[in-house]
Design an enzyme around this catalytic site. Structure first.
Site, mmCIF file in Angstrom:
data_model
loop_
_atom_site.group_PDB
_atom_site.id
_atom_site.type_symbol
_atom_site.label_atom_id
_atom_site.label_comp_id
_atom_site.label_asym_id
_atom_site.label_seq_id
_atom_site.Cartn_x
_atom_site.Cartn_y
_atom_site.Cartn_z
ATOM 1 N N HIS A 61 36.493 -21.007 -37.944
ATOM 2 C CA HIS A 61 37.014 -19.724 -37.502
ATOM 3 C C HIS A 61 36.005 -18.592 -37.645
ATOM 4 C CE1 HIS A 61 40.873 -21.883 -38.200
ATOM 5 N NE2 HIS A 61 41.258 -21.164 -37.148
ATOM 6 N N SER A 81 51.098 -26.058 -44.316
ATOM 7 C CA SER A 81 50.660 -24.663 -44.164
ATOM 8 C C SER A 81 51.791 -23.653 -44.283
ATOM 9 C CB SER A 81 49.992 -24.489 -42.800
ATOM 10 O OG SER A 81 48.918 -25.400 -42.682
#
Lengths: 370, 652
Positions: free
Chosen positions: B382, B337
């Protein structure tokens, strides 16, 4: 003035000396000493000793120049005969040095082959002086045998250089005696055919190697080729004007082998260059011509043949040595006459010049005889 | 015979002789003209050749090797130095006749060595190498017998010196790394010149030099460090004996190098990685200077200088933790990431996302028409995710979607602009390319077509994508500089001599990474600041108490299924399957002075393991907070009192 200071007898002796040739020889000896001084790194020891050799040589010139042809020819057979016997003795009981049996010990080591350099031409000249000239075929054969016997004995020692000089000194007599051109041509052709056979079967391994190395010296840089390689470098790097006296790097830094003796021409060539070499060779040519001139003024056939042969032998010394050092002829142990260090060769050569001078026709004697 | 006949014969014979003598005289002349021609050829035509050969004969170059330049850190701490060492040399020709047989031969040498052995112990290896070398050298030239004499051996020899004519004590210079293992991957080391070195180096310039830089700065800046060899042109005789010096050319010492490295920061970084396997790279984003480059575990470069023993070398080489391997340059890891900020720039540039766009994250992403679910790290999802939130929360679904819609060509193309898949060109040896995968690459490498799923995977820095820590630090620095790429470099400055001023190297701008709108950079940086400082940031814990703003990004790279570093140890297998922990970041966010990348192999989560290391490195650099690590205090400008001697073997 000067003549007043000298005893009359010595003055008389001096008249027999060919002053033109003496002057040329003196100049040559001077050049020899100068070169030797450089070759020995500015050390006088060898120069002094060579000077003594020269002094002895000058005395020999003075003495031999007194001897007339007709006197000398009486000794020819004896000298030749004794010489051959000594050569046989050398092969039987000779002293061996550096792999060659060349010396006889009689209190000191003597080298009989050296004497034969004079005895052989004397003997052949003597033989022809008894015969009508031009020589008949049979006389030539006998003369060749007279030459061949000592030559073979010397080759056995082995000493190729001396054998060659002696053989040629005899052959020069035969040539000068008037051997027909046809025969000369035929003989040369025969030699051309025989030479390869000789190379393969008649030579020692080291002699063969020397000849092989000559054609391609770079193959054997650590052995025989090294000498030629280094002497070529010395001469070549000398250039037109040379590196200057005492400034030859090749000789002073030990790269040049045998630089006092057989390879001294390389020292000369490096330091005095191409011009110096021309001068030196010119001087030799002059001496040889003067020798031939004296020979032509010889009192009789024996005198002419002997003086002519000795002069031409001197030429052989020169050609073989300079040819060897400059890398066009095989390495055979022949010194540069009167420049290379060595008492034996000086004694022989100066005796020869004395003999040459002695062969000249004596005007006064001639007149009184008539 | 009658008198008339006699006179006639006499006259004929005289004439015959004269003609023969004249022919002979001409032959003499011709033959000597032949000799003359030969001499003309040697002395006039080929004169130059023979002059050259003559010079080769008597001129000998005795090399005067240059003093190798020294290496300092940015504050003048000495990292590589030259120390004097003492060796015994033997000149064979000067060794006297030992057994009085009148000749100096090998048995005389052996008798001498036996006597010497009682004074200064000679190992079998010393004797063997000496025996080999002595025959290759001239008898008049010294051959080394024993190196690295101890003080006691030197003293013993000095007392007995008169008993050993021909044996000399000589001083040579040897490379020395005062800080040992610290920054050894960056500094590198010198070693003996080997056959491969000989092929490429300038033999004249290395005559008399025995060592050459092998890795690191020592190798990369060999040309600067080595200097210019000089020589004595000596006249020698046929035996190799020196006669006179013709000419001397002094050696020019190598340049002293001042690295951008802050050795205290380096110490800190190495200490933070202690016990782990990992790397930290810190770059000054403003000029590309590498401030720290730690690769742990590390090794002692001093071991290599004098020829490392094969036992120690094998141990180092076969150590499963691979201490010789410079992870910062050679280690290619999935970036995970950490590259999401750069990905965001790509999405903005290619207009697949835009400020204000939201993506719905149900906890996974699906390629339209496919069943396979690409999971977000947050299983519950999310929900609606903005660009800023996607970076701060590291939402995988957002980036899956973005990469998928961009397509691999545009994605890889834009990422290449950050330098991924290519060496950064840092001035060190053996940098790895990493890997920015493309369909062409996959076809070439695996003979397989590129699947859309491959694009989805590289969207979160996984899949085939591999990046080195220096690439990550460089890309992060480029973000800090709002797209201005400056080539990272270790060498900050050099000086040609102690008394010459330092010359600082100009930073090299590689490129400006294009953006649709310059404000996009600020948005992405803002997202990175939120990673550390926002309540929803994945690394919010490391931002606590920081007196400056940090922009960062965590990363966690899955090791599973990626076959690299394949030297497994059974007992460590479990640990080796843990994820790699990564973090990239720079600070202060609005005035960047340091950009950092951290990777801890099998360290677990990026936020828990890597991020705290980055914070401490930033603190150390920006606040000069070194905690318990003792800073090294020394300034290179003030030289140690001892005079640097003339160097014999550069660095022996």
């Amino acid at each position: 003035m000067i003549s007043g200071l000298l005893p009359a007898s010595l003055l008389k002796m001096l008249q027999r000396v060919d002053l033109v040739m003496l002057a040329a020889l003196s100049l040559l000896m001077f050049m020899g000493l100068v070169t030797l001084y450089s070759a020995s790194d500015a050390e006088m020891t060898m120069v002094y000793r060579q000077g003594i050799h020269f002094a002895l040589g000058l005395v020999l010139i003075l003495l031999f120049s007194q001897v007339e042809g007709k006197t000398l020819r009486q000794f020819a057979i004896w000298l030749y005969g004794i010489g051959v016997v000594l050569l046989i003795l050398v092969l039987m009981v000779g002293v061996i040095k550096k792999g060659a049996q060349r010396w006889l010990y009689v209190g000191i080591d003597i080298q009989p082959a050296e004497m034969m350099k004079l005895a052989v031409p004397m003997m052949v000249a003597y033989y022809f002086s008894e015969k009508p000239l031009p020589p008949r075929f049979l006389d030539i054969i006998i003369a060749l045998i007279l030459v061949a016997v000592p030559m073979v004995l010397i080759m056995k020692q082995p000493d190729l250089g001396t054998a060659l000089l002696i053989a040629l000194s005899g052959l020069f007599v035969i040539y000068l005696a008037g051997m027909s051109w046809w025969l000369i041509g035929g003989s040369l052709a025969a030699i051309a055919i025989a030479a390869p056979l000789m190379f393969n079967y008649g030579m020692h391994e080291y002699q063969r190697q020397r000849i092989l190395t000559l054609f391609d010296p770079e193959t054997d840089l650590l052995g025989t080729g090294y000498h030629i390689y280094q002497s070529k470098i010395a001469i070549g790097s000398g250039g037109v004007y040379g590196k200057g006296w005492l400034h030859g790097d090749q000789s002073h830094l030990d790269f040049l082998p045998e630089r006092h003796t057989d390879f001294i021409f390389a020292v000369f060539g490096e330091e005095f260059g191409f011009l110096g070499n021309l001068l030196l060779i010119g001087l030799y040519v002059f001496i040889i011509w003067r020798g031939l001139y004296i020979a032509s003024k010889g009192a009789d056939t024996f005198s002419r043949l002997l003086a002519g042969s000795l002069s031409l032998t001197f030429f052989i010394y020169l050609v073989v040595n300079t040819g060897m050092v400059s890398g066009v002829l095989p390495v055979v142990g022949i010194p540069l006459p009167l420049v290379s260090y060595g008492g034996t060769s000086v004694v022989t050569l100066m005796s020869a010049f004395g003999i040459i001078m002695g062969m000249k026709k004596r005007k006064r004697n001639y007149q009184t005889d008539e | 015979m009658g008198e008339r006949l006699s006179i006639k014969t006499e006259r004929d014979e005289q004439q015959l002789f004269n003609s023969r003598a004249i022919v002979a005289g001409l032959i003499v002349l011709i033959a000597l003209c032949g000799i003359g021609t030969r001499l003309y050829f040697l002395q006039v035509k080929e004169h130059d050749t023979y002059t050259e050969l003559s010079k080769q004969n008597y001129q000998k170059h005795i090399p005067r090797p240059p003093t190798r330049g020294q290496i300092y850190d940015r504050n003048g701490v000495k990292l590589a130095d030259n120390h004097a060492q003492y060796i015994l040399e033997v000149v064979w020709d000067s060794v006297p006749d030992q057994n009085d047989d009148g000749r100096k031969r090998w048995d005389d040498m052996q008798m001498m060595l036996e006597r010497l052995n009682k004074i200064v112990p000679l190992s079998e290896k010393d004797l063997r190498i000496f025996g080999q070398q002595v025959n290759r050298h001239s008898r008049y030239q010294p051959t080394p017998l024993k190196e690295n004499l101890t003080e006691q051996e030197m003293a013993m020899f000095a007392v007995n010196k008169s008993r050993f004519p021909g044996v000399n004590l000589e001083r040579r210079m040897q490379r020395f790394y005062p800080l040992g293992t610290v920054a050894s991957h960056v500094i590198g080391y010198v070693g003996r010149i080997d056959d491969r070195d000989l092929e490429r180096l300038d033999k004249n310039n290395y005559a008399g030099t025995s060592h050459i830089g092998k890795v690191g700065v020592e190798a990369a800046h060999e040309d600067r460090l080595h200097g210019q060899a000089g020589y004595d042109l000596d006249e020698v005789d046929a035996h190799g004996r020196g006669q006179d010096m013709i000419e001397r050319k002094e050696a020019v010492g190598g340049q002293d190098l001042i690295l951008g490295l802050d050795i205290n920061l380096q110490l800190k970084a190495e200490a933070l990685l202690k016990g782990e396997r990992g790397a930290v790279v810190a770059i000054d984003p403003r000029n590309g200077e590498v401030l720290a480059m730690a690769s742990v575990p590390t090794f002692d470069p001093n071991l290599f200088v004098d020829g490392i023993s094969s036992k120690i070398y094998t141990e180092l080489r076969d150590d499963p933790d691979r201490p010789l391997y410079n992870r910062a340059l050679q280690g290619a890891y999935p970036p995970g990431s950490t590259v999401k900020p750069m990905n965001t720039m790509a999405g903005l540039y290619e207009k697949v996302i835009w400020p204000g766009k939201t993506v719905y994250d149900p906890g996974f992403f699906q390629i339209p028409g496919h069943k396979h679910r690409y999971r977000c790290w947050k299983k519950s999802g999310h929900g609606g995710v903005s660009m800023d939130y996607a970076i701060a929360q590291s939402c995988d679904t957002f980036f899956y979607d973005m990469a998928y819609r961009m397509g691999v060509d545009k994605f890889s193309g834009y990422m290449s602009l950050f330098g991924f898949g290519k060496k950064t060109g840092v001035d060190l040896t053996s940098e790895s390319d990493g890997l920015m995968p493309t369909p062409e690459w996959k076809q070439r490498r695996y003979k397989q077509v590129w699947y859309p799923g491959d694009t989805v995977n590289i969207g979160i820095g996984q899949g085939y994508w591999l990046a080195t820590p220096i690439q990550l630090a460089h890309a992060t620095a480029s973000v800090a500089m709002r797209g201005k790429r400056i080539r990272p470099h270790v060498l900050r400055a050099f000086r040609t001599a102690k008394d010459r001023p330092e010359q600082i190297l100009e930073p090299e701008v590689i490129a400006q990474i294009p953006a649709r709108d310059k404000r996009h950079w600020e948005m992405v940086v803002q997202g990175m600041v939120h990673v550390v400082h926002a309540s929803y940031g994945t690394a919010k814990r490391v931002g606590i108490g920081a007196p400056y703003t940090i922009a960062g990004k965590t990363g966690t790279a899955q090791v599973f299924g990626i076959a690299q570093n394949a030297r497994y140890d059974a007992s460590r297998l479990a640990k080796r399957l843990h994820d790699h922990a990564l973090f990239v970041g720079f600070a202060p966010a609005d005035n960047p002075q340091i950009a950092v990348s951290v990777i801890v192999e099998n360290g677990g989560g990026g936020s828990s393991t890597a991020a705290p290391i980055a914070r401490k490195v930033m603190d150390a650099y920006l606040l000069k907070k070194y905690d318990d690590e003792t800073p090294v205090e020394e300034t290179g400008e003030v030289e140690p009192a001892d005079i640097v001697p003339r160097v014999e073997g550069a660095d022996e």
